[in-house]
Enzyme design. Structure first.
Site, PDB file in Angstrom:
ATOM      1  N   THR A 104       0.822  -1.214   0.000  1.00  0.00           N
ATOM      2  CA  THR A 104       0.000   0.000   0.000  1.00  0.00           C
ATOM      3  C   THR A 104       0.856   1.264   0.000  1.00  0.00           C
ATOM      4  O   THR A 104       0.545   2.237  -0.708  1.00  0.00           O
ATOM      5  CB  THR A 104      -0.949   0.001   1.216  1.00  0.00           C
ATOM      6  OG1 THR A 104      -1.849  -1.105   1.107  1.00  0.00           O
ATOM      7  CG2 THR A 104      -1.741   1.288   1.296  1.00  0.00           C
ATOM      8  N   SER A 143      -6.926  -0.665  -6.732  1.00  0.00           N
ATOM      9  CA  SER A 143      -6.554  -0.992  -5.363  1.00  0.00           C
ATOM     10  C   SER A 143      -5.082  -1.355  -5.385  1.00  0.00           C
ATOM     11  O   SER A 143      -4.546  -1.783  -6.419  1.00  0.00           O
ATOM     12  CB  SER A 143      -7.382  -2.181  -4.861  1.00  0.00           C
ATOM     13  OG  SER A 143      -6.797  -2.760  -3.701  1.00  0.00           O
ATOM     14  N   THR A 144      -4.426  -1.173  -4.244  1.00  0.00           N
ATOM     15  CA  THR A 144      -3.054  -1.689  -4.146  1.00  0.00           C
ATOM     16  C   THR A 144      -3.006  -3.156  -4.549  1.00  0.00           C
ATOM     17  O   THR A 144      -2.034  -3.620  -5.149  1.00  0.00           O
ATOM     18  CB  THR A 144      -2.537  -1.539  -2.702  1.00  0.00           C
ATOM     19  OG1 THR A 144      -2.418  -0.145  -2.399  1.00  0.00           O
ATOM     20  CG2 THR A 144      -1.188  -2.222  -2.515  1.00  0.00           C
ATOM     21  N   ASN A 145      -4.088  -3.880  -4.260  1.00  0.00           N
ATOM     22  CA  ASN A 145      -4.071  -5.329  -4.432  1.00  0.00           C
ATOM     23  C   ASN A 145      -4.120  -5.780  -5.877  1.00  0.00           C
ATOM     24  O   ASN A 145      -3.908  -6.969  -6.153  1.00  0.00           O
ATOM     25  CB  ASN A 145      -5.231  -5.951  -3.645  1.00  0.00           C
ATOM     26  CG  ASN A 145      -5.150  -5.618  -2.173  1.00  0.00           C
ATOM     27  OD1 ASN A 145      -4.120  -5.137  -1.699  1.00  0.00           O
ATOM     28  ND2 ASN A 145      -6.231  -5.848  -1.447  1.00  0.00           N
ATOM     29  N   THR A 190      36.225 -37.237 -13.302  1.00  0.00           N
ATOM     30  CA  THR A 190      34.986 -37.529 -12.589  1.00  0.00           C
ATOM     31  C   THR A 190      35.337 -37.788 -11.138  1.00  0.00           C
ATOM     32  O   THR A 190      36.315 -38.487 -10.845  1.00  0.00           O
ATOM     33  CB  THR A 190      34.259 -38.756 -13.178  1.00  0.00           C
ATOM     34  OG1 THR A 190      35.140 -39.885 -13.155  1.00  0.00           O
ATOM     35  CG2 THR A 190      33.805 -38.498 -14.606  1.00  0.00           C
ATOM     36  N   SER A 321      46.754 -10.674  -2.377  1.00  0.00           N
ATOM     37  CA  SER A 321      47.084 -10.810  -0.965  1.00  0.00           C
ATOM     38  C   SER A 321      47.810  -9.578  -0.475  1.00  0.00           C
ATOM     39  O   SER A 321      48.579  -8.947  -1.201  1.00  0.00           O
ATOM     40  CB  SER A 321      47.962 -12.042  -0.743  1.00  0.00           C
ATOM     41  OG  SER A 321      48.405 -12.116   0.599  1.00  0.00           O
ATOM     42  N   SER A 322      47.578  -9.261   0.804  1.00  0.00           N
ATOM     43  CA  SER A 322      48.302  -8.156   1.434  1.00  0.00           C
ATOM     44  C   SER A 322      49.605  -8.624   2.061  1.00  0.00           C
ATOM     45  O   SER A 322      50.417  -7.806   2.505  1.00  0.00           O
ATOM     46  CB  SER A 322      47.424  -7.517   2.515  1.00  0.00           C
ATOM     47  OG  SER A 322      47.111  -8.480   3.518  1.00  0.00           O
ATOM     48  N   LYS A 327      50.708 -13.005  -5.439  1.00  0.00           N
ATOM     49  CA  LYS A 327      49.555 -13.910  -5.438  1.00  0.00           C
ATOM     50  C   LYS A 327      48.376 -13.264  -6.175  1.00  0.00           C
ATOM     51  O   LYS A 327      48.058 -12.098  -5.969  1.00  0.00           O
ATOM     52  CB  LYS A 327      49.151 -14.257  -4.008  1.00  0.00           C
ATOM     53  CG  LYS A 327      48.159 -15.412  -3.900  1.00  0.00           C
ATOM     54  CD  LYS A 327      47.963 -15.809  -2.440  1.00  0.00           C
ATOM     55  CE  LYS A 327      47.189 -17.110  -2.291  1.00  0.00           C
ATOM     56  NZ  LYS A 327      45.807 -16.984  -2.731  1.00  0.00           N
TER      57      LYS A 327
END
Length: 481
Positions: A104, A143-145, A190, A321-322, A327
């Site tokens: 609504t 209507s909202t509906n 697999t 990476s830090s 990397k």
């Protein structure tokens, strides 16, 4: 008490000051106070805003056709709706995406913004509702509906079209790579164990085919959401509308949006049933699962660079990476994995919200909408990102592929027709135990010659159905028993 920067608007709870520069009104203001939930306004989803404007435009035209809406009001409302669909005043759709009231607040927000845009077009002040009213005129016969679920379906359809296009972009990326890698022999696996040879092109073609299948499934699901309940008003009985209204509004809406909407044959059922959203959410989950599986494969195939599979290289897009210099991580597949996890969770949310509907209405459509819109938007962004930032730049490590095939036990399967399952098993066991190649042991045992092996182990023989090569009987001697 109002100021020069405010106007006073009234609803059933009383008066409230509304900012003069706001196109929304008192009902929207109440919703802003009542639902400080996510901080995400409905304007986050422009497809929804445009869909709401399309529904209101169609309703105004239908009401004018029926003689219940004056022409100057209809034209002003239509003008306002078209402005919105061209991007005007989207920032005025401010209510939270998660709200009570079955949507609504969203409908009221749309009514007020459209009314005030229309009033300005007619040369009047915002809030001068005696001349054109949000509920009496913009929401006439609605209507909202019926407005809200219809708008959700229009917005979702728009999103699906965009998602299918993005999936097509990603599919074409995989198809180009499948063609580029069509002659690169590798080992298939697999259960993460060596299986039989295939080409890298075959592997990438499966990613393309999976996407293509899901493009079709999404297109099918989009047809289900074309059935709308506009004209149902409150519960599906069509109270306060003309018998011709639903058909007229639907026809105008189809013309405005270009979407082949149809009126449900049973509006009472259509007003309470959200099955088409459940169906769509399930298809989105399917897309997410298969896309995530594809990303898992890309991460596995690119693992390394020295201690993993190392069969392909993903394009480096940022430092990984830090602390570990040099990397590089598979960050693009990882972000798509996370999108998939979110979509799967959204599907659970949609399921609960759909089940929770009671009697003639589902009050939880705002949560269904938010979940679907997130899934569609994030999958679309994920597909485009995966294509441009990852798949398009993938390279094959051909030396690595060749070495893995040469040293794999799995190629012994191709020798079954020539040396028998028992001999092949013995060769495989010896190769595994000794670390020597299958080819070396087969030649040593006199089971096949080098020339025969070369003919059997051609990529075209290993990667598709082929009639077994028939060698002269004398070319395999007794040691083959």
């Amino acid at each position: 008490m109002s100021t020069s920067n405010e106007r006073i608007e009234h609803d059933l709870l009383g008066d409230l000051p509304v900012p003069n520069d706001a196109y929304y009104g008192v009902h929207t203001l109440r919703a802003l106070v009542n639902f400080p939930i996510t901080g995400i306004p409905i304007s986050t989803y422009p497809n929804l805003v445009n869909a709401l404007a399309s529904v209101k435009e169609a309703a105004a035209m239908a009401n004018h056709d029926l003689g219940v809406l004056a022409e100057h009001k209809m034209k002003a409302i239509v003008h306002a709706c078209r402005e919105i669909r061209n991007g005007t005043a989207h920032d005025q759709f401010v209510v939270d995406v998660i709200q009570g009231g079955a949507g609504t607040s969203t409908n009221m927000n749309a009514n007020e913004v459209i009314a005030n845009l229309a009033l300005e077009h007619l040369g009047h002040q915002r809030g001068d509702y005696a001349l054109l009213h949000p509920n009496e005129d913009v929401n006439l016969g609605q209507s909202t509906n019926d407005v809200y679920p219809t708008a959700l379906k229009i917005a979702t359809y728009m999103g699906i079209v965009q998602l299918v296009h993005a999936m097509g972009v990603l599919r074409h990326s995989f198809e180009r790579k499948a063609e580029e890698f069509r002659d690169d022999l590798k080992m298939g696996r697999t259960q993460l164990q060596d299986a039989v040879p295939m080409t890298l092109g075959q592997e990438f073609s499966t990613f393309a085919v999976m996407l293509g299948e899901d493009e079709e499934r999404l297109t099918e699901a989009s047809k289900l959401i074309c059935e709308i309940n506009l004209g149902a008003t409150a519960i599906g009985t069509g109270i306060n509308t003309s018998p011709e209204y639903a058909a007229l509004a639907c026809r105008h809406l189809a013309s405005i949006t270009g979407i082949p909407v149809v009126t449900s044959p049973n509006l009472v059922e259509a007003t309470q049933d959200v099955g088409s959203f459940v169906q769509l959410s399930g298809v989105l989950k399917r897309v997410a699962i298969k896309l995530s599986k594809t990303c898992n494969d890309l991460r596995l195939l690119s693992s390394g660079p020295r201690a993993g599979f190392g069969e392909i290289n993903l394009p480096p897009v940022q430092a990984g990476s830090s602390i570990m210099p040099g990397k590089v991580n598979p960050v693009i597949p990882e972000v798509v994995n996370q999108i998939a996890f979110e979509v799967i969770g959204n599907d659970v949310t949609v399921s609960f919200a759909a089940e929770a509907g009671q009697l003639q209405l589902n009050a939880f459509e705002p949560l269904i909408a938010h979940s679907l819109f997130k899934s569609v938007a994030h999958l679309r962004a994920g597909c485009l990102t995966l294509a441009s930032r990852c798949v398009d730049g993938i390279m094959a490590n051909r030396d690595r592929l060749h070495a893995l095939v040469e040293n794999s036990i799995g190629i012994v399967t191709a020798l079954n027709p020539y040396i028998g399952y028992t001999n092949a098993t013995q060769v495989a066991q010896e190769a595994l135990a000794s670390g020597r190649s299958v080819a070396e042991i087969v030649i040593e045992k006199g089971l096949l010659s080098r020339a025969q092996l070369d003919e059997i182990l051609q990529p075209s023989m290993l990667t598709q159905p082929r009639q077994a090569v028939v060698f002269p009987p004398q070319s395999i001697e007794g040691d083959a028993s």
